[in-house]
Design a protein around this motif. Sequence first.
Motif, PDB file in Angstrom:
ATOM      1  N   SER A 150      27.511  19.099  39.275  1.00 46.26           N
ATOM      2  CA  SER A 150      26.837  20.078  38.411  1.00 46.26           C
ATOM      3  C   SER A 150      27.798  20.635  37.363  1.00 46.26           C
ATOM      4  O   SER A 150      27.432  20.783  36.171  1.00 46.26           O
ATOM      5  CB  SER A 150      26.281  21.234  39.270  1.00 46.26           C
ATOM      6  N   ARG A 151      29.034  20.978  37.747  1.00 41.84           N
ATOM      7  CA  ARG A 151      30.004  21.503  36.785  1.00 41.84           C
ATOM      8  C   ARG A 151      30.323  20.487  35.691  1.00 41.84           C
ATOM      9  O   ARG A 151      30.314  20.795  34.493  1.00 41.84           O
ATOM     10  CB  ARG A 151      31.297  21.910  37.507  1.00 41.84           C
TER      11      ARG A 151
ATOM     12  N   ALA B 184      27.867  18.192  28.613  1.00 46.60           N
ATOM     13  CA  ALA B 184      26.902  18.499  27.560  1.00 46.60           C
ATOM     14  C   ALA B 184      27.608  19.107  26.338  1.00 46.60           C
ATOM     15  O   ALA B 184      27.139  18.987  25.201  1.00 46.60           O
ATOM     16  CB  ALA B 184      25.841  19.460  28.097  1.00 46.60           C
ATOM     17  N   SER B 185      28.762  19.779  26.563  1.00 43.66           N
ATOM     18  CA  SER B 185      29.553  20.362  25.453  1.00 43.66           C
ATOM     19  C   SER B 185      30.664  19.434  25.003  1.00 43.66           C
ATOM     20  O   SER B 185      31.567  19.865  24.259  1.00 43.66           O
ATOM     21  CB  SER B 185      30.157  21.716  25.886  1.00 43.66           C
ATOM     22  N   GLN B 186      30.663  18.223  25.466  1.00 49.92           N
ATOM     23  CA  GLN B 186      31.654  17.213  25.106  1.00 49.92           C
ATOM     24  C   GLN B 186      33.056  17.633  25.554  1.00 49.92           C
ATOM     25  O   GLN B 186      34.068  17.275  24.939  1.00 49.92           O
ATOM     26  CB  GLN B 186      31.662  16.969  23.594  1.00 49.92           C
ATOM     27  N   LEU B 187      33.145  18.417  26.669  1.00 51.87           N
ATOM     28  CA  LEU B 187      34.439  18.878  27.162  1.00 51.87           C
ATOM     29  C   LEU B 187      34.980  17.985  28.277  1.00 51.87           C
ATOM     30  O   LEU B 187      36.152  18.113  28.667  1.00 51.87           O
ATOM     31  CB  LEU B 187      34.319  20.314  27.687  1.00 51.87           C
ATOM     32  N   VAL B 188      34.147  17.086  28.811  1.00 51.59           N
ATOM     33  CA  VAL B 188      34.551  16.189  29.895  1.00 51.59           C
ATOM     34  C   VAL B 188      34.156  14.772  29.505  1.00 51.59           C
ATOM     35  O   VAL B 188      33.080  14.552  28.907  1.00 51.59           O
ATOM     36  CB  VAL B 188      33.878  16.584  31.236  1.00 51.59           C
ATOM     37  N   ALA B 189      35.003  13.861  29.900  1.00 48.81           N
ATOM     38  CA  ALA B 189      34.712  12.464  29.560  1.00 48.81           C
ATOM     39  C   ALA B 189      33.487  11.977  30.363  1.00 48.81           C
ATOM     40  O   ALA B 189      33.198  12.436  31.481  1.00 48.81           O
ATOM     41  CB  ALA B 189      35.926  11.584  29.864  1.00 48.81           C
ATOM     42  N   ARG B 190      32.788  11.058  29.741  1.00 46.47           N
ATOM     43  CA  ARG B 190      31.591  10.497  30.370  1.00 46.47           C
ATOM     44  C   ARG B 190      31.944   9.824  31.699  1.00 46.47           C
ATOM     45  O   ARG B 190      31.154   9.889  32.660  1.00 46.47           O
ATOM     46  CB  ARG B 190      30.948   9.483  29.420  1.00 46.47           C
ATOM     47  N   SER B 191      33.088   9.231  31.806  1.00 46.33           N
ATOM     48  CA  SER B 191      33.494   8.548  33.043  1.00 46.33           C
ATOM     49  C   SER B 191      33.671   9.524  34.185  1.00 46.33           C
ATOM     50  O   SER B 191      33.349   9.206  35.345  1.00 46.33           O
ATOM     51  CB  SER B 191      34.784   7.763  32.818  1.00 46.33           C
TER      52      SER B 191
END
Length: 501
Positions: free
Chosen positions: A140-141, A147-154
């Motif tokens: 969830s986190r 969604a804010s592009q702060l974490v890589a998709r992987s």
Amino acid sequence: MSKPRSKPASNRSKRRLLVGVVVAALAALAAWYWLSHRAAADEGEWRTTTVESGDIRVAISATGTLSAISTVTVGSQVSGQVTDVLVDFNDKVTKDQVIARIDPSTYEAQINQGNAQVASAQASLRQAQATLANAEADYSRKAELGASQLVARSDIDLARAARDQARAQVNAAQAQIRQQTASTETTRINLGRTVIRSPVDGVVLTRTIEPGQTVAASLQAPELFTIAEDLSKMKIELAVDESDIGQVKTGQAVSFTADAFPDRQFRGVVDQVRLSATTTNNVVTYPVVVTVDNDDGTLLPGLTVNAEIEVSKRDGVLKVANAALRYKPANESATSQAPRAARGSGGGVGDDLARTAASLELDATQQAAFDSANAAIERRQAARQAAPQQQGNSMFGGPGGQRSGGSSDSAMQAQIRQRMLERYQQDFAAFRTALDDAQRAKWDAAVSALVGARRAPLYKLVNGQPQQVMVRIGASDGTTTEVSGNIKAGDVVITGERPRS
């Protein structure tokens, strides 16, 4: 001088006495010879018997074995050592009564082991649930940060995979708990099976175990007890020959004896005629089940019995010795001058039809219709018997009703019977229409029986001469046979011819 003359006088007296004895003996012999030949002359040249009115009972003999109607074999579904045997031979038992026990320690240990495995599986489930909760929170986190592009998709994909894997671990732990619970329940059921209970109320016939004996139920359940459910009702399975089975019907009375009780006769009823034939040494038999009341407990399972099935009982009928039906005159010309009325083909059928009609309890209209039809038949028979050109062609296939024999004769007899049936149906059509359904069914059965009855010649002795009559043959007990037709009680019939001196 007187003494020498006394001896000749004494000798003459002896000779006279001897001559007298011889003459008396010859006279007695002559009298015996004359009386014996006079008696033979009085008896005539025929051996005879008298037609009687009485009862005929026809029975079929068979052998069989007594057994309980329902016998239950009690076995064991589990293996182990027998610790207790609580019943013995002939003991009465009730349903669910404990009759034996098997050592339960193995199954108790398996239950304890199963409980421990269930507890372990429950701990694994709680651990998997904690891991799942952490994985869902992590996913969830990362999904929000993604969604804010702060974490890589992987990283998001790895978190989703970890969550799904944690869910699978929870499902696996739950399945393991169910599996262990089911296994433990199976062991608990087997533990209950270590207590052997009677499935029915009854009596113990056999016991095949002893305390301390080990039973193995790996391939099939071992037999521990045989219990007869109710010995107040028993059955006999008779082996009836194929030639007699056609006469056996459900509900027929059966009488039987057992060697163990030679002075008593028991009774039963045919309950079932089974279709499973058995062939032994080319002899085909059918099993017939007979039910027997055994309220007093006299009869025992396994007794061999000799039974008689009463297949027919005829009361108040005309009967004659079988020898009269077997008799055939050595010189057929002796019967060639018999009156034609005595040798007619239809004699006695009208009387039989009249008796059948009387049993139907006819009203006035129905009785009038019967009398009219029966009178017309009697007039036709009288006219046919008065016609000399028709006398030699009897409806039974030859002069005086003699049959020619062979398959062609059988076919001819079948055709004749069919024509007779059609003729009676036509003659009594109006009478039959006046009957109700029950009366009509009884009438049709009686007419079919009369037409299809077997017939044979009898030779009545009338004024010292034989007269041939055709009679219908009914039931036979092996000694006498039921007959009907142009014959009555008291008639003298021939059974043989005396040798001529």
